[in-house]
Design an enzyme around this catalytic site. Structure first.
Site, mmCIF file in Angstrom:
data_model
loop_
_atom_site.group_PDB
_atom_site.id
_atom_site.type_symbol
_atom_site.label_atom_id
_atom_site.label_comp_id
_atom_site.label_asym_id
_atom_site.label_seq_id
_atom_site.Cartn_x
_atom_site.Cartn_y
_atom_site.Cartn_z
ATOM 1 N N SER A 79 4.928 -10.282 -3.849
ATOM 2 C CA SER A 79 3.893 -9.546 -4.954
ATOM 3 C C SER A 79 4.724 -8.461 -5.467
ATOM 4 C CB SER A 79 2.670 -10.533 -4.530
ATOM 5 O OG SER A 79 2.559 -9.729 -4.077
ATOM 6 N N LYS B 189 0.978 -0.216 -4.318
ATOM 7 C CA LYS B 189 0.793 -1.451 -5.200
ATOM 8 C C LYS B 189 -0.804 -1.444 -5.868
ATOM 9 C CE LYS B 189 1.024 -6.108 -4.122
ATOM 10 N NZ LYS B 189 1.080 -6.833 -2.855
ATOM 11 N N SER C 241 5.430 -11.014 1.186
ATOM 12 C CA SER C 241 5.459 -10.102 -0.484
ATOM 13 C C SER C 241 6.732 -8.859 -0.403
ATOM 14 C CB SER C 241 4.013 -9.776 -1.118
ATOM 15 O OG SER C 241 3.573 -11.276 -1.416
#
Ligand SMILES: [Zn+2]
Lengths: 479, 434
Positions: free
Chosen positions: B114, B39, B138
């Protein structure tokens, strides 16, 4: 009008590494931004890690200032924007400081005085801005983060001080205490910063920021007392405000009052765990402090309280004194020489004890003690050595200096010899027939006059006893 | 052996990656040559790391996050940085400053967020393993929406060093994979004590998932099936819980009253921390530079106004307000009290049950633009935030579908019992395929 002063003192702790990273704190002679890493630059993703040594140093201070140490202490974020603040917040302490409710005893305006300490807490120093192209309207500003993350302690006093002089005395005592603890080096540029709160009884309080020297504190406060007194005399009201001290001009100037209203939005620092400090503090030992050492100097060396206070008022001087041989330490002459002569000459030159090679002065003391030079010559040598250090940063060995100046004691040989003392005595007799005549008529003062002449001719290097003996013998021979 | 690389030229039709490494170096170890997606809020030395924000465009970290170091030490090939909601602030990955990511299960829908890029990359089969981060769901939300496994570890079990902070006290880096076994393997590589992270605990993870759950007590809080939870989702999740019951677990319904304040506590805490964390982005040290011709405060304002997206600015404003003097007691302090209540609820429940189970998300994946007002978006985090507030481990494992869209079963465990939630997820995964 009673003057009421409270101080907030920021001192850099003299650790080898920064408060939250492994960067070296020894940045002063190095290029900008050469003592930085992701942590003290506040790079995204970096995390602070507490320097245990810094906590230990701060706890020593807390103990020396007789503070209460709570079970747990916590770091907090102080949020504000400024270009020298690389994270947009400063890691400091807020509602859970390291220590509270202490005191420090000082020599006040009216004798011994206890100044209460409100709190002691730790925080990180921000970076430093360097303005290029004129201080007033700089063309551009550079940021140096070498200083960012240097451990600071903030010491806050209650408004217990009653004059600028007392404030200065408090700071001197605090500095001595911190240096005894080995946690602070007052010689390092920018290692001390003071904010002072000052008011005249019944009037609003004014905060003076940006004081960076010991003398500055007294100057800034003296200026404020006068300014506030004059304003009150003219019937003006003292505004509650923040003022800046302009060291170069010795004045304080009003800064925008907006600064006082800044909301720092403190909250607990989530990247650090609370510190368990009470037990830690209990385990930490602190060395003998100035007051205790002073009493010991009086008791063990038989010094006067004044000499003892001077000699222990600075760790370096106290250490120097105690490095002298035992028989020298107990002599009032030695105490006078160090406390009055040495410190007086240093003070006269605005020099610090730290810049001088103390071994040299120890040797000089020993030479004087052995009678190889006279008291007067010793002072002359001291002055010469200090001038050399001030002008070139280094100096001769004491014996070299004495030799060069021809200040070794001249001894008179046995009767009839042609040594310098006898030669000088013959000259003095020849040049002062009236004194000789007076002496022969039994006026004792005449001999003193002649001794003085001989001492002058030998530039103080002859022993008075020798001079007396030689003169008496020559004068009686002339009869 | 130095010099070996994995060639990585994926067909990234779901726009999962912000950037890929075409020839990704790898080393020896248990993940030798395994492509792993990371990420974009996790620092990678020499690889641009932006948190999907304009304000960090061009920022190349000079250091690796601890988890990336651990991946490299295990031989993994870091093949790309995945898309996300800007700074992790969002539930759909629509808040990326660059582009949205599509849900491989249905490209007309969001992948969740996210960590939407990481979830999509795994779900599309571009990589077997990905790292996500979970501040309020997330990892688990996109895992549920995309139909993969995602674990939010116990707070402190995985180092946060190098994770660009959104809300420090809540977030953890965690594994995302197609199977529980793979997620567990990735967890084993990244977990463990890190002296650089003061909140890290010395509690390594060495575990082989074990599907035996006889005698396990599963608590099912009523609140997890309350208002706002899609009845079809609830039904699929109840089926999953029944399966666990058939495998020998005991199911106990219970109550979690602190849920009423959990969402508020979460949003006050995370926005407060974010308002402080994001203060460093001022254009002085990285990202597009501030205009140095202007007074510094104007330059800072301009840089921050232009560099941050709308949702980020909104959360900074909220957090700044919550911490302001006069409001601190009303908001931040109260949120911490509510947070303590959530913790206490978990502790109380975990006296009687071993794990808690329920849906990961109240609904299936949204259509793009479906949640247009921030509040209804925030409400969809209700089931995931309690685990972050309490710091306990939680996993999402695919448990079925509603009209072809994946549904996630969430299992939460006691503090430091990540192994147990992995086992329960594994038991379900095995039981379902059997
Ligand atoms: Zn550093």
């Amino acid at each position: 009008m009673t003057v009421i002063v409270g101080l907030e003192i920021h001192c850099q702790l003299d650790t080898a590494t920064k408060l939250f990273c492994g960067c070296s704190t020894d940045y002063r002679d190095d290029p900008p931004n050469s003592h930085v890493c992701p942590v003290c630059l506040g790079l995204p993703g970096s995390l602070p890690k507490i320097n245990k040594k810094a906590v230990e140093f701060a706890l020593k201070v807390a103990k020396a200032l007789n503070c209460e140490v709570p079970e747990e202490s916590e770091f907090a974020r102080k949020n504000y924007f400024y270009p020298d603040l690389d994270k947009g917040y400063q890691i400091t302490q807020y509602d859970k400081p390291l220590a509270v409710c202490g005191y420090l005893d000082i020599e006040g305006d009216e004798g011994e005085k206890r100044v209460r300490i409100t709190r002691v807490h730790m925080e990180e120093d921000p970076g430093r801005l360097v303005h290029k192209g004129g201080a007033d309207r700089p063309k551009y500003t550079l940021v140096d983060y070498n200083r960012a993350g240097i451990p600071l302690i903030e010491i806050v006093t209650e408004p217990d001080l009653r004059s600028p002089k007392e404030a200065r005395r408090f700071l001197n005592k605090l500095r001595a205490t911190l240096e005894y603890l080995g946690v602070f080096d007052s010689e390092k540029e920018g290692s001390l910063r003071v904010d002072a709160n000052i008011s005249l009884a019944g009037s609003e309080r004014v905060e003076v920021k940006n004081i960076t020297s010991y003398k500055g504190v007294e100057k800034a406060l003296t200026f404020e007392v006068t300014r506030q007194k004059n304003a009150i005399r003219r019937g003006q009201k003292i505004a509650r405000e923040t003022r800046h001290f302009v060291e170069a001009r010795g004045v304080t100037t009003s800064s925008r009052s907006k600064e006082m209203e800044q909301d720092y939005r403190y909250f607990p620092e989530p990247d650090l765990r609370p510190l368990r400090v009470r037990n830690w503090a209990e385990e930490i030992e602190i060395p003998e402090l100035p007051d205790a050492r002073k009493l010991r100097f009086i008791k063990d060396y038989g010094l006067s309280p004044t000499h003892a206070a001077t000699l222990t008022g600075d760790w370096q001087i106290a250490e120097f004194y105690e490095s002298l041989p035992a028989d020298l330490r107990v002599s009032t002459a030695t105490a006078t020489w160090v406390a009055d002569t040495l410190l007086g000459e240093l003070n006269y030159r605005d020099m610090s004890i730290r810049g001088v090679p103390l071994d040299h002065f120890k040797e000089l003391l020993l030479i004087r003690q052995a009678g190889e030079i006279t008291e007067k010559a010793a002072v002359e040598v001291l002055r010469s050595l200090l001038d050399q250090i001030r002008d070139t940063g280094t100096c001769e060995l004491p014996r070299q200096c004495i030799g060069r100046l021809g200040l070794f004691v001249i001894t008179a040989a046995e009767e009839g010899a042609n040594d310098p003392v006898t030669a000088a005595a013959r000259e003095a007799i020849a040049e002062n027939p009236q004194a000789v005549a007076d002496f022969c008529q039994g006026k004792k003062e005449a001999l003193n006059f002649l001794v003085g002449q001989v001492m002058r001719k030998t530039r103080g290097c002859a022993k008075p006893g020798d001079v007396n003996r030689v003169l008496t013998s020559l004068l009686s021979g002339d009869e | 052996m130095p010099g070996r690389t994995v060639s990585f030229h994926p067909d990234d039709r779901y726009a999962a990656f912000l950037r890929t490494i075409p020839e990704a170096p790898f080393g020896e170890g248990r993940l030798a040559g395994v492509p792993v997606a990371v990420k974009d809020n996790i620092s990678t030395a020499g690889i641009e790391t932006t948190c999907a924000s304009r304000i960090l465009e061009g920022y190349v970290p000079p250091f690796d996050a601890t988890v990336v170091e651990r991946l490299k030490r295990a031989g993994a090939a870091i093949v790309g940085k995945t898309n996300m909601d800007e700074f992790g602030m969002g539930t759909t990955t629509e808040n990326s400053a660059f582009w949205p990511t599509l849900n491989p299960a249905d490209p007309s829908r969001v992948p969740g967020g996210s960590s939407g890029g990481s979830a999509a990359a795994v779900a599309a089969g571009l990589v077997p393993l990905a790292l996500g981060t979970d501040t309020g769901g997330s990892i688990r939300c996109p895992a549920a929406f995309c139909g993969i496994v995602g674990l939010k570890p116990t707070y402190g079990r995985v180092s946060r060093y190098g994770l660009i902070a959104y809300a420090n006290s809540l977030e953890q880096i965690g594994p995302m994979a197609k199977t529980v076994t793979d997620a567990s393997l990735l967890m084993e590589v990244i977990a463990g004590h890190d002296p650089r992270d003061s909140t890290s605990r010395d509690c390594p993870y060495h575990h082989t998932p074990d599907p035996e759950i006889r005698g396990l007590r599963i608590g099912v809080p009523e609140e997890f099936f309350g208002e706002g939870v899609d009845a079809r989702v609830a039904s699929v999740v109840w089926d999953a819980i029944s399966l666990l019951e058939r495998k020998g677990a005991e199911v106990i319904t219970c109550r979690m009253p602190s849920m009423a304040y959990a969402l508020a506590a979460y949003y006050v805490t995370c926005t407060s921390e974010a308002s402080s964390n994001l203060a460093r982005f001022d254009g002085v040290r990285y990202g597009p530079p501030a205009d140095t011709k202007k007074p510094w405060h104007e330059a800072f304002q301009e840089r921050r106004r232009e560099g941050f997206g709308e949702e980020v600015r909104r959360r900074i404003m909220l957090g700044t307000f919550a911490l302001s003097s006069g409001y601190y007691g009303k908001y931040y302090a109260k949120a911490q009290a509510a947070r303590n209540n959530v913790r206490a609820d978990f502790e109380r429940l975990f006296c009687d049950v071993d794990v808690l189970a329920g849906p990961t998300m109240p609904t299936v994946a949204f259509r793009f633009g479906e949640k247009s007002d921030p509040l209804s978006m925030y409400l969809s985090d209700i089931l995931t935030v309690p685990a972050n507030l309490a710091g306990v481990p939680a996993i999402s494992v695919p448990c079925g579908k509603v009209e072809g869209l994946p549904v996630g079963l969430q299992v939460m465990g006691r503090w430091m019992e990540d192994e147990r939630v992995v086992d329960v997820a594994y038991a379900f995964e095995q039981g379902r395929s059997a």
